[in-house]
Write a protein that holds these residues in place. Sequence first.
Motif, short mmCIF file in Angstrom:
data_model
loop_
_atom_site.label_atom_id
_atom_site.label_comp_id
_atom_site.label_asym_id
_atom_site.label_seq_id
_atom_site.Cartn_x
_atom_site.Cartn_y
_atom_site.Cartn_z
N GLN A 13 0.83 -1.20 0.00
CA GLN A 13 0.00 0.00 0.00
C GLN A 13 0.87 1.25 0.00
OE1 GLN A 13 -2.67 -0.34 3.38
NE2 GLN A 13 -4.26 -1.25 2.10
N ALA A 14 0.31 2.32 -0.50
CA ALA A 14 1.02 3.60 -0.48
C ALA A 14 1.47 3.93 0.95
CB ALA A 14 0.12 4.71 -1.02
N GLY A 15 2.70 4.39 1.07
CA GLY A 15 3.27 4.68 2.37
C GLY A 15 4.08 3.54 2.94
N GLY A 16 3.97 2.38 2.34
CA GLY A 16 4.67 1.20 2.82
C GLY A 16 6.11 1.14 2.36
N SER A 17 6.75 0.03 2.69
CA SER A 17 8.18 -0.15 2.39
C SER A 17 8.44 -1.52 1.78
CB SER A 17 9.01 -0.02 3.67
OG SER A 17 8.88 1.25 4.25
N LEU A 18 9.47 -1.59 1.00
CA LEU A 18 9.98 -2.85 0.45
C LEU A 18 11.50 -2.76 0.39
CD1 LEU A 18 7.62 -3.64 -2.58
CD2 LEU A 18 7.81 -4.98 -0.47
N ARG A 19 12.13 -3.92 0.45
CA ARG A 19 13.58 -3.98 0.27
C ARG A 19 13.89 -4.94 -0.87
NH1 ARG A 19 18.35 -6.79 3.77
NH2 ARG A 19 19.99 -5.23 3.47
N LEU A 20 14.48 -4.41 -1.90
CA LEU A 20 14.87 -5.22 -3.05
C LEU A 20 16.31 -5.69 -2.90
CD1 LEU A 20 13.36 -3.07 -5.95
CD2 LEU A 20 12.23 -4.74 -4.46
N SER A 21 16.57 -6.87 -3.46
CA SER A 21 17.92 -7.41 -3.46
C SER A 21 18.32 -7.77 -4.88
CB SER A 21 18.02 -8.66 -2.59
OG SER A 21 17.73 -8.37 -1.24
N CYS A 22 19.60 -7.63 -5.17
CA CYS A 22 20.15 -8.01 -6.47
C CYS A 22 21.37 -8.88 -6.21
CB CYS A 22 20.52 -6.78 -7.27
SG CYS A 22 21.46 -7.14 -8.78
N ALA A 23 21.23 -10.16 -6.53
CA ALA A 23 22.35 -11.08 -6.38
C ALA A 23 23.14 -11.10 -7.68
CB ALA A 23 21.84 -12.47 -6.04
#
Length: 114
Positions: A13-23
Motif C-alpha cells: 500500500q502507499a506509504g509502505g516499504s519494500l527492500r529489493l535485493s540483487c544477487a
Amino acid sequence: QVQLVESGGGLVQAGGSLRLSCAVSGSIFSITVMGWYRQAPGKQRELVAQITRSGVTNYADSVKGRFTISRDNAKNTVYLQMNSLKPEDTAVYYCNAPYSLYSWGRGTRVTVSS
C-alpha cells in the motif's frame, strides 16, 4: 559472464516499504558503479539510484529521500530500501552496472496501491 537476479518485489500500500535485493554472480568488488533501474508500464527504463564501490550514492529526484541503495561487496549483493512508496513507484525494478551494462535480469515487480 555476470548474471543479475533481482528479488523482493511485491504488492504494497502507499506509504509502505519494500527492500529489493540483487544477487550478482561473480564478484561485484571490481564493478565500480552498480545501479537500480525501473520501468513503468508504457515508459522507458530509468536509472533511479546508483552506488560506487566506495559507497558514494546518487538518486533520481523522484526517489531522493525515500530510497536508499547499498551494496555488500562480500555477498555480491546490491540492495534498494524503498520507503514511503507511492503509486507512481509501480514498475519492474532491475539492477545493472550503468557503465558496463550486463545482460538484464528478469527484474522484480513492485506494485503500490493507493
